[in-house]
Enzyme design. Structure first.
Site, short mmCIF file in Angstrom:
data_model
loop_
_atom_site.label_atom_id
_atom_site.label_comp_id
_atom_site.label_asym_id
_atom_site.label_seq_id
_atom_site.Cartn_x
_atom_site.Cartn_y
_atom_site.Cartn_z
N CYS A 109 6.70 104.24 74.99
CA CYS A 109 6.24 105.64 75.09
C CYS A 109 6.20 106.33 73.48
O CYS A 109 7.28 106.86 73.04
CB CYS A 109 7.35 106.46 75.93
N CYS B 226 7.67 109.95 73.67
CA CYS B 226 8.92 109.98 73.85
C CYS B 226 9.77 109.58 72.21
O CYS B 226 10.60 110.28 71.65
CB CYS B 226 9.66 109.04 74.66
N ASP B 227 9.04 108.51 71.72
CA ASP B 227 9.79 107.90 70.46
C ASP B 227 9.22 107.98 69.18
O ASP B 227 9.66 107.63 68.10
CB ASP B 227 10.03 106.54 70.90
#
Ligand code: NDP
Length: 310
Positions: free
Chosen positions: A137, A140-141
């Site tokens: 992701c 997200c990261d």
């Protein structure tokens, strides 16, 4: 043991929309969120294509709002994971769901909205470094790799979207596509090719993710020539599609070869009376928040109609 009219499993746009409709129809739904409350949209930043948000909305906020809307009409939302189910084949029979905390739910109708989960390549070196620089992701990261060099695998819309997202944050993004073309839409491909710090490599795959505790690089190979090469990166993003979350329904519900639930005609009905499926768990084609919400609505209407005929 608790008895309910409608149990909803999953808390993405499909689950919450089913809950809004079921609650307004006085079915007093109980919703279990699963392990990722809010579903895949909680890993997204801006959602610009959901109707009714002219200025866009970020994914996590949208999911909180959907939850509030579902609760406003009387949905009981519980954080928890349904570990197994036992469906009754009889029309009007009670379906059983077993929650991780030991709770046993008996439901007249069940709406399955368990969504889909990101796939990984399956290389041992990739698995070893999940959480140590390997992520599925980017949204997200990606932030953790600000100013660094990263790589992304995949040639679909997700990979293209995430590559351009990462290119904004990172100094360089190597994009590895296994074929000589991308599956992504032309518009997305155009965004990739016009982004200067994306190094697009067709016909390239990963041989090994290098690094012991954290990702330090990749050994990649050209699948046409066999030529190998090592590149230095600190983050590897996998964007090669999703797998439906249907393990607990195996041998009870009809599924296709990839494990997506099969629904009947234009309805959300599964092969078991009183069990309905909505969202990405039964849709490998559209996979949009708005289409998931649409099928969530359909599932609640199907459940309501089923209950009326008992
Ligand atoms: P897709 O299934 O569309 O694409 C998967 C990609 O990963 C393909 O390029 C595939 O290659 C590649 N791939 C699969 N397995 C491997 C492997 N083992 N090694 C290397 N590459 C691999 O998945 P997406 O997640 O990209 O998209 C899913 C759906 O969501 C699509 O319908 C898409 O259109 C939609 N979507 C729409 C967006 C938007 O409109 N904004 C954004 C994101 C997704 P190959 O082509 O060789 O099979």
């Amino acid at each position: 043991m608790e008895k309910v009219k409608t149990l909803i499993i999953g808390s993405g746009p499909a689950g919450y929309t089913a809950a809004i409709y079921a609650a307004r129809a006085d079915l007093k739904p109980l919703l279990y969120t699963g392990m990722e409350p809010g579903g895949q949209l909680t890993t997204t930043t801006e959602v610009d294509n959901f109707p009714g948000y002219p200025d866009g909305i970020d994914g996590p906020t949208m999911m909180v709002e959907l939850q509030k809307q579902a609760e406003r009409f009387g949905t009981e939302v519980r954080i928890g994971h349904v570990n197994s189910v036992e469906f009754s084949k009889e029309r009007g029979g009670m379906h059983k769901a077993y929650v991780e905390d030991g709770t046993e739910i008996h439901a007249q109708t069940i709406i399955i909205s368990t969504g889909a989960t990101a796939k990984y390549l399956g290389l041992p070196s990739e698995q070893k470094l999940r959480g140590g620089g390997v992520s599925a992701c980017a949204v997200c990261d990606g932030f953790f790799y600000k100013g660094q060099e990263v790589a992304i695998v995949g040639g679909g819309d997700t990979a293209a979207e995430e590559a351009t997202y990462l290119a904004n944050i990172c100094s360089k993004v190597t994009m590895l596509v296994r074929k000589d073309k991308m599956r992504a839409s032309k518009a997305m491909q155009h965004r990739v090719t016009k982004t200067q710090n994306i190094d697009l490599r067709y016909n390239h795959e990963i041989d090994e993710v290098l690094g012991d505790q954290v990702v330090e690089g990749l050994r990649i190979f050209n699948n046409q020539t066999g030529e190998k090469e090592e590149i230095k990166i600190t983050g590897l993003f996998i964007a090669i599609g999703h797998k439906p979350n249907t393990e607990i329904f195996q041998n009870q519900l009809d599924m296709d070869d990839e494990g997506y639930l099969i629904t009947k005609g234009k309805s959300t009905k599964t092969n078991i009376p009183g069990v309905f499926a909505s969202g990405d768990v039964q849709d490998k084609e559209y996979r949009q928040a708005v289409t998931a919400a649409g099928t969530g609505c359909m599932a609640a209407l199907d459940a309501e109609r089923y209950l009326q005929t008992l």
